[in-house]
Scaffold this motif. Structure first.
Motif, short mmCIF file in Angstrom:
data_model
loop_
_atom_site.label_atom_id
_atom_site.label_comp_id
_atom_site.label_asym_id
_atom_site.label_seq_id
_atom_site.Cartn_x
_atom_site.Cartn_y
_atom_site.Cartn_z
N PRO A 1 50.84 38.68 47.52
CA PRO A 1 49.44 38.93 47.85
C PRO A 1 49.30 39.56 49.24
CG PRO A 1 49.72 36.72 46.96
CD PRO A 1 51.09 37.26 47.21
N PRO A 2 48.39 40.50 49.40
CA PRO A 2 48.21 41.16 50.72
C PRO A 2 47.89 40.17 51.84
CG PRO A 2 47.04 42.35 49.01
CD PRO A 2 47.51 41.08 48.38
N TYR B 1 48.52 50.79 45.26
CA TYR B 1 47.61 50.56 44.14
C TYR B 1 46.28 51.23 44.49
CZ TYR B 1 50.57 47.10 41.75
OH TYR B 1 51.58 46.48 41.06
N LEU C 1 54.97 40.23 42.88
CA LEU C 1 53.91 40.84 43.67
C LEU C 1 53.41 39.86 44.73
CD1 LEU C 1 52.38 43.55 43.74
CD2 LEU C 1 50.57 42.43 42.39
N ARG D 1 50.64 47.30 48.28
CA ARG D 1 51.10 46.08 47.64
C ARG D 1 52.60 45.98 47.85
NH1 ARG D 1 46.49 45.44 47.97
NH2 ARG D 1 44.99 44.81 46.35
N TRP D 2 53.09 44.74 47.78
CA TRP D 2 54.52 44.49 48.01
C TRP D 2 55.11 43.87 46.75
CZ3 TRP D 2 56.60 40.53 52.16
CH2 TRP D 2 58.01 40.57 52.17
#
Length: 634
Positions: free
Chosen positions: A431-432, A401, A429, A421-422
Motif C-alpha cells: 500500500p502507498p 497505476y 502489492l 505502486r510497489w
C-alpha cells in the motif's frame, strides 16, 4: 660624579710618581750642569741630556696611556649608563607587573605596570612584604610548595590569586626568580606577573556559549544531553524515575515566512520565558535547536506527573503572544519518554521522546503522547522499508497505476492520474501509505517522481498513437523535487525525449508545498508554465493558503481534498467548504476537480454546484494501464 676605575687610578699614580722622579733628577742634573759646566766632560754632558730626554719620553708615554685609559673608562661608563637607562625604560614600559624584594622579603622596587594592575602606588608598597596582597584563596600548603620550588630550582611559576587595593580578588600568572651573587648568596627576589582575569572571563564566556543557546540563554543540546546522562546515573543509584519531554512548536515556520526571522527569534524568546515560568525543582529546560525544546524531570514520581506537565506546557503555549503590538497564536506538541520503563540509556531516552513527539503530531497536534514499544517497532520498520524501497527502485519493482478522471457533466473520461505502486516480490502489492512517507523522509521520492513522470509521458504517447484522446495525464510533484533548481530542465528533458505535447501533461503540487516557500514556488510554477504544462494545486483546503499569493500563482486547476468530499451531500461543514472552494476557483478563472468521489450523490452534488471534474472509486480504482476501463461510468 663618576668614580674612576682601579686601572685608571693605578695609571694615574704611576704617572704622578714618574713626574716627581723626573722633577727631582732633572733639577739635580741641571744644577750640576750649570754650576760646574766647566768641569763636566763632554761625555758627561751627553749622558745628562740623554737622561733628560729619556725621562721626558717615559712621562709622555705614561701620560698618553693615562688619557687613553681614562677615555676608554668614560666610554664604557657611558655605555653602561645607556644600558641602565634602556633597562629602566623597559622595566617601566612592560605590560607585566614587576616586583623586586631584597633577601629579607621587603619590596625595594615596582614598575608602572605593577601600579596599574594592583592599584597601589610605589610609596605604599616599598618596604612592605608581598603577603600584603594575599587573597586568602590559597592554603598554607600552596605557599609551602612555592618556597620549596624557589629553594630547589631557583624559580617558581604558576597561577596565583591576589588582591588589588580596591579589594577585588583576581588571578595572576606569575614567575618568581631568585637572584644570587657569584658566590651563591641570595640578594633579591624578582616577581613578574600578568593579570589573566580578562582571559579567564573570555574562556568562561566561550564555555557558556558552547553549552547555552545564545538566543534564549537556555542550555543547548550538548549541555542537556550531559545533564540527562548524569540524571540517569543518579536515578539508577537511587531507583528513581526520570521523564523527558520533547516540545515542538506547531506551524512555527509560518511566523518566519510571514513576519521574518527577527520576529521568529522574538517569539522563541517569549516561548522560552513562558516555559521557564512553569519549571519546578529538579527540572531542566533546554532549547535543542530551531523550534524544539526539551524538559528533563529528574525525579518523576509517576507517569501522571509528566503527562500533567506536558498538558500544562501545551496549554500555556496556546495562549496568545503579543509581539510589536501584534497578536500571535501558537501551539505545541509534546512527546514523553520515561526512564527506566521506556529506555535504559540517555540516547535511547532522547530517541524515544522524539518518536512520541512524532506520534503526538500525527494525532492532531496541540497535545501530548507517551512513548510505547509499538513506536520503536514502527521506526525499525520504516528503516527496513527504506532499504527495501531503494532496492525496489534499482530492480524495477515499482509500477505506475492510472486512475480515471471524468467530466462530471458528460460523464466521459477526460484524463488520468498516474500513481506509483510497489509490487514486492514476497509481499505483493505494498500500500502507498506504507512506503510514500518513507520515500519522502529518505529523499527517494525525488527519484521516484522523476521515474513516474517519464513512465506517464511514455504511456500517454502510446495512448495517443492508439487514438485514445485523453486531455491530460496528471503526475504528482513532491515538495522535495519541487524545491530542486533543475526542476524545469528535468521536465523539459522528459518531454523532449518522449515527444509528448506539454499541454497533455498536468503537474500537481500540494498546497502545503506551495505555501512552505511562496516566492520560490511562484518562480518554479512560472518556469513550468513556460514549458506549456498544465498546473494544479492538490489537496486544496488542507493548507494555509494566502488568497493574495494564490491569485498570483499561474495554475489552471484547484483539486478539492477528498476529506471534504466524504461528507457530501449531508455534512453541513463539508457543504460550506466545498461551495466556498468552487466559488473561489471560478472567481479566479480556475477549473475545479474533486477527489474521493465514491457515491453517485456526491458526484451529482458537485456537478450541480459547478465542479467540472471528479475522480474516485466511484469512477474507478487505480489500475495498470492495460486494465484501464475507457467506458463512461458512475
Amino acid at each position: 660624579m663618576a668614580v674612576p676605575s682601579r686601572n685608571a687610578l693605578r695609571v694615574a699614580l704611576s704617572y704622578l710618581a714618574l713626574s716627581v722622579l723626573w722633577y727631582v733628577l732633572t733639577d739635580q742634573i741641571l744644577s750640576r750642569f750649570f754650576d760646574n759646566s766647566v768641569q763636566i766632560a763632554h761625555g758627561q754632558m751627553i749622558s745628562g741630556y740623554f737622561w733628560i730626554v729619556l725621562s721626558a719620553l717615559v712621562l709622555l708615554f705614561a701620560r698618553s696611556r693615562l688619557l687613553r685609559d681614562l677615555a676608554a673608562e668614560g666610554s664604557q661608563r657611558r655605555a653602561e649608563q645607556d644600558r641602565l637607562r634602556m633597562a629602566a625604560a623597559v622595566f617601566d614600559s612592560t605590560l607585566e607587573g614587576v616586583l623586586v624584594t631584597n633577601a629579607q622579603g621587603q619590596i625595594v622596587h615596582v614598575n608602572r605596570a605593577f601600579m596599574d594592575i594592583t592599584g597601589y602606588c610605589a610609596e605604599e608598597v616599598i618596604g612592605c612584604n608581598p603577603s600584603k596582597f594575599k587573597s586568602g584563596r590559597h592554603d598554607p600548603a600552596f605557599y609551602h610548595q612555592l618556597f620549596a620550588d624557589l629553594d630547589a630550582k631557583g624559580e617558581w611559576h604558576g597561577e596565583i590569586w591576589n588582591r588589588r587595593k580596591s579589594g577585588e580578588v583576581y588571578p595572576q600568572w606569575q614567575t618568581i626568580r631568585v637572584i644570587r651573587t657569584p658566590r651563591g648568596v641570595i640578594t633579591h627576589y624578582v616577581a613578574v606577573f600578568s593579570d589573566v582575569s580578562a582571559s579567564k572571563r573570555s574562556a568562561q564566556e566561550l564555555t557558556r556559549l558552547a553549552h547555552h543557546d545564545p538566543l534564549t540563554e537556555l542550555p543547548n543540546r550538548l549541555l542537556f544531553s550531559d545533564r540527562v546522562e548524569q540524571s540517569l546515573s543518579a536515578a539508577r543509584a537511587h531507583k528513581r524515575i526520570c521523564a523527558l519531554l520533547f516540545i515542538d512548536l506547531d506551524h512555527f515556520q509560518s511566523v518566519n515566512d510571514g513576519l521574518g526571522h527577527a520576529a521568529g527569534d522574538r517569539l522563541l524568546k517569549a516561548v522560552a520565558q513562558r516555559l521557564e515560568a512553569l519549571m519546578g525543582e529538579s527540572m531542566t529546560l533546554a532549547r535543542l535547536g530551531g523550534d524544539e525544546f526539551a524538559v528533563l524531570i529528574e525525579n518523576c514520581v509517576q507517569v501522571a506527573q509528566a503527562a500533567e506537565l506536558a498538558q500544562r506546557l501545551a496549554n500555556a503555549l496556546k495562549e496568545p503572544f503579543t509581539l510589536d503590538q501584534q497578536t500571535l497564536f501558537m501551539g505545541a506538541s509534546v512527546g514523553i519518554s520515561l526512564f527506566p520503563d521506556d529506555a535504559s540509556s540517555a540516547e535511547q531516552l532522547l530517541r524515544n521522546a522524539d518518536s512520541a513527539l512524532f506520534k503526538a503530531k500525527n494525532s492532531g497536534r496541540g497535545g501530548y503522547a507517551l512513548y510505547t514499544e509499538a513506536l520503536t517497532a514502527h521506526a525499525r520498520q520504516r528503516l527496513e522499508v527504506g532499504a527495501e524501497l531503494r532496492r525496489a527502485l534499482q530492480q524495477e519493482e515499482l509500477r505506475v497505476y492510472y486512475q480515471p478522471v471524468h467530466d462530471l457533466g458528460s460523464g466521459a473520461m477526460v484524463g488520468v492520474e498516474a500513481l506509483v505502486r510497489w509490487m514486492h516480490p514476497q509481499r505483493g502489492l505494498v500500500p502507498p501509505i506504507e512506503f510514500i512517507p518513507v520515500a519522502e523522509d529518505s529523499g527517494l521520492i525525488v527519484d521516484i517522481d522523476r521515474w513516474v513522470t517519464r513512465q506517464a509521458c511514455e504511456q500517454m504517447v502510446a495512448w495517443q498513437a492508439q487514438g485514445r484522446a485523453l486531455e491530460f495525464v496528471a503526475v504528482n510533484l513532491s515538495s522535495r523535487l519541487f524545491g530542486h533548481a533543475d526542476l524545469n530542465a528535468g521536465f523539459a528533458q522528459v518531454l523532449d525525449s518522449t515527444g509528448l505535447d506539454p499541454a497533455l501533461l498536468e503537474v500537481e503540487v500540494t498546497e502545503s508545498a506551495v505555501m512552505d516557500d511562496p516566492d520560490r514556488a511562484l518562480e518554479q510554477l512560472h518556469s513550468l508554465r513556460a514549458l506549456g504544462l498544465r498546473l494544479a494545486i492538490d489537496d486544496f483546503g488542507t493548507g494555509y493558503s494566502s488568497l493574495l499569493r494564490l491569485k498570483r500563482l499561474p495554475v489552471h486547476k484547484l483539486k478539492i481534498d477528498q476529506g471534504f468530499v466524504a461528507g457530501l451531500p449531508d455534512d453541513e461543514d463539508d457543504i460550506a467548504i466545498v461551495r466556498a472552494i468552487i466559488a473561489l476557483a471560478h472567481s479566479m478563472g480556475l477549473q475545479v476537480h474533486a477527489e474521493g468521489i465514491e457515491q453517485p450523490e456526491q458526484g451529482e452534488f458537485l456537478r450541480r454546484h459547478g465542479c467540472e471534474l471528479g475522480q474516485g472509486y466511484g469512477f474507478g480504482r487505480p489500475v495498470p494501464p492495460e486494465q484501464l476501463q475507457w467506458a463512461q461510468a458512475l
